[in-house]
Scaffold this motif. Structure first.
Motif, mmCIF file in Angstrom:
data_model
loop_
_atom_site.group_PDB
_atom_site.id
_atom_site.type_symbol
_atom_site.label_atom_id
_atom_site.label_comp_id
_atom_site.label_asym_id
_atom_site.label_seq_id
_atom_site.Cartn_x
_atom_site.Cartn_y
_atom_site.Cartn_z
ATOM 1 N N ARG A 453 3.442 3.947 4.768
ATOM 2 C CA ARG A 453 1.955 3.319 4.323
ATOM 3 C C ARG A 453 0.799 4.385 4.478
ATOM 4 N NH1 ARG A 453 5.984 -0.646 2.543
ATOM 5 N NH2 ARG A 453 5.847 -1.431 0.800
ATOM 6 N N GLY A 454 0.680 4.343 6.264
ATOM 7 C CA GLY A 454 -0.318 4.524 6.393
ATOM 8 C C GLY A 454 -1.432 4.205 7.594
ATOM 9 N N TYR A 477 -3.245 -3.090 -1.252
ATOM 10 C CA TYR A 477 -1.633 -3.347 -0.479
ATOM 11 C C TYR A 477 -0.581 -3.672 -2.128
ATOM 12 C CZ TYR A 477 2.415 -4.241 0.886
ATOM 13 O OH TYR A 477 4.009 -4.693 1.650
ATOM 14 N N THR A 480 -0.987 0.772 -3.128
ATOM 15 C CA THR A 480 0.399 1.431 -1.914
ATOM 16 C C THR A 480 2.029 1.383 -2.016
ATOM 17 O OG1 THR A 480 -1.293 1.164 -0.141
ATOM 18 C CG2 THR A 480 0.378 1.891 1.039
ATOM 19 N N SER A 507 9.030 2.115 8.018
ATOM 20 C CA SER A 507 8.796 0.719 7.297
ATOM 21 C C SER A 507 9.670 -0.306 7.484
ATOM 22 C CB SER A 507 8.494 1.146 5.461
ATOM 23 O OG SER A 507 8.402 0.244 5.170
ATOM 24 N N HIS A 508 8.719 -0.533 7.769
ATOM 25 C CA HIS A 508 9.031 -2.363 8.233
ATOM 26 C C HIS A 508 9.260 -2.961 7.505
ATOM 27 C CE1 HIS A 508 6.729 -0.830 12.382
ATOM 28 N NE2 HIS A 508 8.196 -0.909 12.654
HETATM 29 C C1 LIG Z 1 8.945 5.327 12.050
HETATM 30 C C2 LIG Z 1 7.681 5.237 11.925
HETATM 31 C C3 LIG Z 1 6.416 5.866 11.640
HETATM 32 C C4 LIG Z 1 5.806 6.291 11.595
HETATM 33 N N1 LIG Z 1 4.564 7.310 11.740
HETATM 34 C C5 LIG Z 1 3.457 7.535 10.921
HETATM 35 C C6 LIG Z 1 2.324 8.492 11.067
HETATM 36 O O1 LIG Z 1 2.947 9.888 11.108
HETATM 37 N N2 LIG Z 1 1.487 8.345 9.532
HETATM 38 C C7 LIG Z 1 0.789 7.139 9.443
HETATM 39 O O2 LIG Z 1 -0.699 7.414 9.045
HETATM 40 N N3 LIG Z 1 1.701 6.478 10.220
HETATM 41 C C8 LIG Z 1 2.582 5.964 10.299
HETATM 42 N N4 LIG Z 1 4.092 4.693 10.760
HETATM 43 C C9 LIG Z 1 2.564 3.875 10.447
HETATM 44 C C10 LIG Z 1 2.739 3.144 9.401
HETATM 45 O O3 LIG Z 1 1.897 3.872 8.259
HETATM 46 C C11 LIG Z 1 2.192 1.895 9.105
HETATM 47 O O4 LIG Z 1 0.853 1.767 9.172
HETATM 48 C C12 LIG Z 1 3.297 0.469 9.437
HETATM 49 O O5 LIG Z 1 4.720 0.617 9.271
HETATM 50 C C13 LIG Z 1 3.422 -0.653 8.518
HETATM 51 O O6 LIG Z 1 3.510 -0.406 7.032
HETATM 52 P P1 LIG Z 1 5.043 -0.790 6.491
HETATM 53 O O7 LIG Z 1 5.413 -0.490 5.256
HETATM 54 O O8 LIG Z 1 5.877 -1.185 7.678
HETATM 55 O O9 LIG Z 1 4.931 -2.308 6.691
HETATM 56 P P2 LIG Z 1 3.486 -3.283 5.521
HETATM 57 O O10 LIG Z 1 3.241 -4.593 6.541
HETATM 58 O O11 LIG Z 1 4.110 -3.382 4.011
HETATM 59 O O12 LIG Z 1 2.581 -2.759 4.917
HETATM 60 C C14 LIG Z 1 1.087 -2.790 6.038
HETATM 61 C C15 LIG Z 1 0.434 -1.421 5.240
HETATM 62 O O13 LIG Z 1 0.220 -1.441 3.624
HETATM 63 C C16 LIG Z 1 -0.768 -0.955 3.985
HETATM 64 N N5 LIG Z 1 -1.911 -1.306 3.390
HETATM 65 C C17 LIG Z 1 -2.014 -2.737 3.968
HETATM 66 N N6 LIG Z 1 -3.474 -3.066 3.131
HETATM 67 C C18 LIG Z 1 -3.367 -2.772 2.342
HETATM 68 C C19 LIG Z 1 -4.302 -2.827 1.479
HETATM 69 N N7 LIG Z 1 -5.409 -3.797 0.930
HETATM 70 N N8 LIG Z 1 -4.802 -1.324 0.722
HETATM 71 C C20 LIG Z 1 -3.903 -0.498 0.479
HETATM 72 N N9 LIG Z 1 -3.237 -0.689 1.390
HETATM 73 C C21 LIG Z 1 -2.869 -1.312 2.395
HETATM 74 C C22 LIG Z 1 -1.561 0.219 5.566
HETATM 75 O O14 LIG Z 1 -0.888 1.268 5.581
HETATM 76 C C23 LIG Z 1 -0.633 -0.393 6.235
HETATM 77 O O15 LIG Z 1 -0.386 0.090 7.059
HETATM 78 C C24 LIG Z 1 4.571 4.692 11.172
HETATM 79 C C25 LIG Z 1 5.837 3.327 11.089
HETATM 80 C C26 LIG Z 1 7.048 3.950 11.421
HETATM 81 C C27 LIG Z 1 7.359 2.535 11.231
#
Ligand SMILES: Cc1cc2nc3c(=O)[nH]c(=O)nc-3n(C[C@H](O)[C@H](O)[C@H](O)COP(=O)(O)OP(=O)(O)OC[C@H]3O[C@@H](n4cnc5c(N)ncnc54)[C@H](O)[C@@H]3O)c2cc1C
Length: 606
Positions: A453-454, A477, A480, A507-508
Motif C-alpha cells: 500500500r505504501g 484508504y 488505496t 500486506s498485513h
Molecule cells: C513485506 C513488506 C514489504 C514492504 N515493502 C515496502 C516498500 O518497499 N515500500 C513501501 O513504501 N512500503 C513497504 N511496505 C509497507 C507497506 O507499504 C505498508 O505501509 C504497510 O504494510 C501497511 O499496509 P497494509 O496493507 O499491511 O495494512 P493496512 O492497514 O490495510 O493499510 C495501511 C496503509 O493504507 C494506506 N492508507 C492508510 N490510510 C489512507 C488514506 N487515508 N488514504 C490513502 N491511503 C491510506 C497507507 O499506505 C497505509 O500504510 C512493506 C510492507 C511489507 C509487509
C-alpha cells in the motif's frame, strides 16, 4: 529495443486484454488447477496432471498461528504488543530508552531490549545469530526476506544538513523546452530538495532511511547487501533479499532522473490531451503519429521531416499510433543507461542528454551507482536469490522503478530474479504497473512485482501541501485498497495466462490476503506453482503468516537484523509510526492470549 520475437509478439499483445484472456485460457474443469508442465515435457507427457484443490487457510486459529512459538515468546509478544498499544509510552519511547540505558548500563539495557522489543521485532545481531529463527520459520513453511536494518542515529539537523549538501547538483540545469513543460525552466517543485523535508525519516512507516555521506559509504552499503544476499542464498533454496537504491548512490541523481521521467510522461499526456484523449488509462492512450508530428511541428520542436525518424523504428508507429511504451522507447532505444536522460531541445528538436551538464565527478557517481546495482543483481543471480527493490518517496520512485526495470530486462530472462515494488496508495499505481507489465510481455522477460500500500503517506501528503504540488496519494484508504486489488487482479490474470509473472502480496491486511486466495482459486493458480507470494514483517500478523505457510502457500517474513544499538533508532521510529497499526493489533493480542491460555490449561506450556 525489443527483440524480433518481441516485435512479432507485439501484434498479438496489442489485442485487448480480455480477449486474450479467454483465448489463451486453458480448458479447465471446475476445481482443477492447471500447472504448467516443465518446458519440453508437456508434449511427451500429454495433458498436465490436475493438482489437488487449493488448501483451506484458517486465519483465526491461534494454535496454527503460534505453533512455531515457545510459550516464553507468546508471553513476550503479549507484553510487547500490549505496551505498543499504550500511546504515551510509544510517544516517549526514545526518552524512555535513553533513561533505561543510563539507569541499567549498556549491557543490562541490551539484555532488556533482547527480552522485549528487539527480541520480538528483530531476528538477531548478524547472519549467524539469525539462523535458528530462519530455520524454525522454514520448518513451519515460512521463508525469510533478509533486511539488514541498521540506521544511522542522526539528529534531524544532521539529516537535513546532509540532504541539503547532497541533494542539489552543482552543475545541473534543465534543458527542457518551456513550451513542452509548463514551468520547465525551473526544477519542478516536487523534485527539488526542501530543507523542511530534509529529514526523510519523518512520517514513514516501517522503512529504513539512508542519507548520502560519500561513495565509500555507498560501497559499504553494497557490501552489506551482498552479505544479505549470500546469507539468503545460504539459508534456503528460494530466498529473497531486499535492497534500497537510496543506499547505493547520491540521491541527487535519483531526483533528477525522476524529474526527467515524469516530464517525459507528462509530455505524452499533454500530446494525448491535444488529440482529445485525456484521462484514459496509460495503456489505452494511443497517439496518432500523423497528428503528433503536426503538433511537434506546430510547437517548433521538430519539423515533420525531422520527427519522421523518431517513429520509424522496428516497433514505433507500425499501427500508425504511439503508446506510452513506444514513447518511452524513444528515450532508451538509442541509448545505454548512462545516456538515458534525454529531453527535446527546443532549438534543434533533437533529444539531448540532460546529463551533459553533470560534472565529471557527478557523472562518475551515477555510473558507480549503476555498477553497484549490477554487482548486486549478478550476485543474486549466482546465488539463486530473488532481489526485491524497495519503493521509496515519489520524488525518487520514478528513477528507482526505471532502474529496477532495466535490471529486470537484463536479469529476468529465465525467471523473475528482480522484483520491482508498486505502492498502491499512489494515484498512478495502476498505470505504472500495467505499463511495466506490458513491456515485459512485449520483450518477453519475466515480470516480478511486490505490491504494497505504501509507507510514506504522511510525509508525502505534508510535503505536497507545504511545497505546493498535487498530492500523489489516493484520497482515501478505500481508494488505496481498491487500487491494490485492481493491480493485484491484473497481475493474477497475467499469471493465469502466461505463468511468467510473479507477485508478492506484501500486506498485513487480512481482507487483501483473503481476496488474493479467492482470486487464485478462481483463476486456477495453485500455491505449489510458487508464482504468488505473501509477505509480512517479522513480529507482526503471525496469525496471517503461519496459517498460510502451513497450508503450503509461499509466504515470507521481512526479517530485520543488526546489532542492538544500531537497530534501535529504526525500531523506535517504527513503533512510533506504527502506533495506529499496533493499537489495532488487538486481534493478534487476543489470539496470543487464547493460545497461551490453551497451553496453560492443557499443561503444555513447556
Ligand atoms: C513485506 C513488506 C514489504 C514492504 N515493502 C515496502 C516498500 O518497499 N515500500 C513501501 O513504501 N512500503 C513497504 N511496505 C509497507 C507497506 O507499504 C505498508 O505501509 C504497510 O504494510 C501497511 O499496509 P497494509 O496493507 O499491511 O495494512 P493496512 O492497514 O490495510 O493499510 C495501511 C496503509 O493504507 C494506506 N492508507 C492508510 N490510510 C489512507 C488514506 N487515508 N488514504 C490513502 N491511503 C491510506 C497507507 O499506505 C497505509 O500504510 C512493506 C510492507 C511489507 C509487509
Amino acid at each position: 529495443m525489443a527483440s524480433r520475437a518481441g516485435s512479432r509478439a507485439l501484434h498479438v499483445l496489442r489485442c485487448p486484454r480480455r480477449l486474450r484472456s479467454t483465448a489463451a485460457a486453458p480448458q479447465e474443469q471446475p476445481g482443477e488447477a492447471a500447472r504448467p508442465a516443465p518446458a519440453g515435457l508437456s508434449g511427451l507427457r500429454g495433458a498436465p496432471r490436475p493438482l489437488p484443490p487449493p488448501p483451506a487457510v484458517h486465519f483465526g486459529d491461534p494454535r496454527a498461528a503460534f505453533s512455531s512459538k515457545s510459550s516464553a515468546e507468546l508471553l513476550r509478544g503479549l507484553v510487547v504488543l500490549g505496551l505498543c498499544a499504550l500511546e504515551p509510552l510509544v510517544e516517549r519511547n526514545q526518552q524512555l530508552m535513553t533513561l533505561s540505558r543510563k539507569l541499567l548500563g549498556q549491557q543490562l539495557f541490551e539484555t532488556l531490549m533482547k527480552m522485549t522489543f528487539y527480541g520480538h521485532f528483530v531476528a538477531g545481531e548478524d547472519q549467524e545469530a539469525i539462523k535458528p529463527l530462519i530455520q524454525r520459520n522454514r520448518a513451519f513453511g515460512v521463508g525469510s526476506v533478509l533486511d539488514y536494518s541498521v540506521e544511522e542515529d542522526l539528529t534531524t539537523e544532521e539529516a537535513e544538513r546532509k540532504e541539503m549538501e547532497n541533494g542539489e547538483g552543482a552543475g545541473w540545469a534543465p534543458l527542457c523546452s518551456r513550451r513542452l513543460f509548463s514551468g520547465a525552466d525551473q526544477r519542478e517543485k516536487q523534485f527539488r530538495v526542501h530543507r523542511g523535508f530534509g529529514d526523510r525519516r519523518g512520517g514513514v512507516i516501517s522503512a529504513r532511511t539512508y542519507f548520502y555521506a560519500d561513495e565509500a559509504k555507498c560501497d559499504q552499503h553494497m557490501d552489506t547487501f551482498l552479505r544479505c544476499i549470500e546469507a539468503s542464498g545460504g539459508s534456503s533454496q528460494d530466498g529473497f533479499s531486499a535492497i534500497k537504491l537510496t543506499a547505493l548512490g547520491r540521491p541527487q541523481f535519483l531526483l533528477q532522473f525522476s524529474e526527467v521521467l515524469m516530464k517525459w510522461r507528462k509530455f505524452f499526456h499533454q500530446m494525448a490531451a491535444e488529440q482529445g484523449k485525456a484521462g484514459l488509462a496509460a495503456l489505452e492512450t494511443k497517439l496518432e503519429v500523423k497528428k503528433l508530428q503536426e503538433t511537434l511541428a506546430k510547437l517548433g520542436i521538430a519539423t515533420k521531416a525531422e520527427s519522421h525518424h523518431w517513429f520509424t523504428g522496428e516497433n514505433l508507429g507500425v499501427s500508425g499510433t504511439v503508446d506510452l511504451l513506444d514513447w518511452n522507447s524513444l528515450i532508451d532505444s538509442r541509448t545505454k543507461l548512462s545516456k538515458l536522460l534525454l529531453v527535446p531541445n527546443m532549438k534543434t528538436g533533437q533529444l539531448e542528454p540532460l546529463l551533459s551538464r553533470f560534472t565529471e565527478e557527478e557523472d562518475l557517481q551515477m555510473k558507480r551507482m549503476l555498477q553497484r546495482m549490477d554487482v548486486l543483481a549478478k550476485r543474486a543471480l549466482e546465488m539463486g536469490v530473488r532481489l526485491m527493490v524497495d519503493a521509496e518517496q515519489t520524488y525518487f520512485q520514478p528513477a528507482i522503478s526505471r532502474l529496477t526495470l532495466e535490471m529486470q530486462r537484463k536479469f529476468n530472462t529465465e525467471k523473475a530474479i528482480i522484483f520491482n515494488t508498486y505502492q498502491c496508495y499512489l494515484k498512478e499505481a495502476y498505470d505504472n504497473m500495467t505499463v511495466d507489465l506490458e513491456l515485459s510481455r512485449r520483450e518477453g522477460w519475466c515480470f516480478g512485482a511486490k505490491l504494497v500500500r505504501g509507507a510514506y503517506m504522511e510525509q508525502e501528503r505534508n510535503r505536497a501541501a507545504q511545497v505546493g504540488y498535487e498530492d500523489p496519494i489516493n484520497p482515501t484508504y478505500e481508494k488505496t485498497s481498491e487500487m491494490y486489488h485492481r493491480c493485484l487482479d491484473y497481475v493474477l490474470e497475467e499469471i493465469k495466462h502466461s505463468r511468467k509473472a510473479n507477485v508478492m502480496v506484501a500486506s498485513h491486511n487480512e481482507d487483501t490476503v483473503k481476496f488474493t486466495l479467492h482470486r487464485m482459486a478462481e483463476l486456477g493458480i495453485h500455491p505449489s506453482e510458487s508464482s504468488v507470494y505473501f509477505g509480512q514483517l517479522l513480529g507482526m500478523c503471525d496469525q496471517i503468516t503461519f496459517p498460510l505457510g502451513q497450508a503450503g502457500y509461499p509466504v515470507y517474513k521481512y526479517v530485520p537484523y543488526g546489532p542492538v544499538n544500531e537497530v534501535l533508532p529504526y525500531l523506535s521510529r517504527r513503533a512510533q509510526e506504527n502506533k495506529g497499526f499496533l493499537k489495532r493489533a488487538k486481534q493478534e493480542r487476543v489470539l496470543l492470549w487464547s493460545e497461551f491460555k490453551r497451553r496453560l490449561i492443557t499443561g503444555s506450556l513447556f
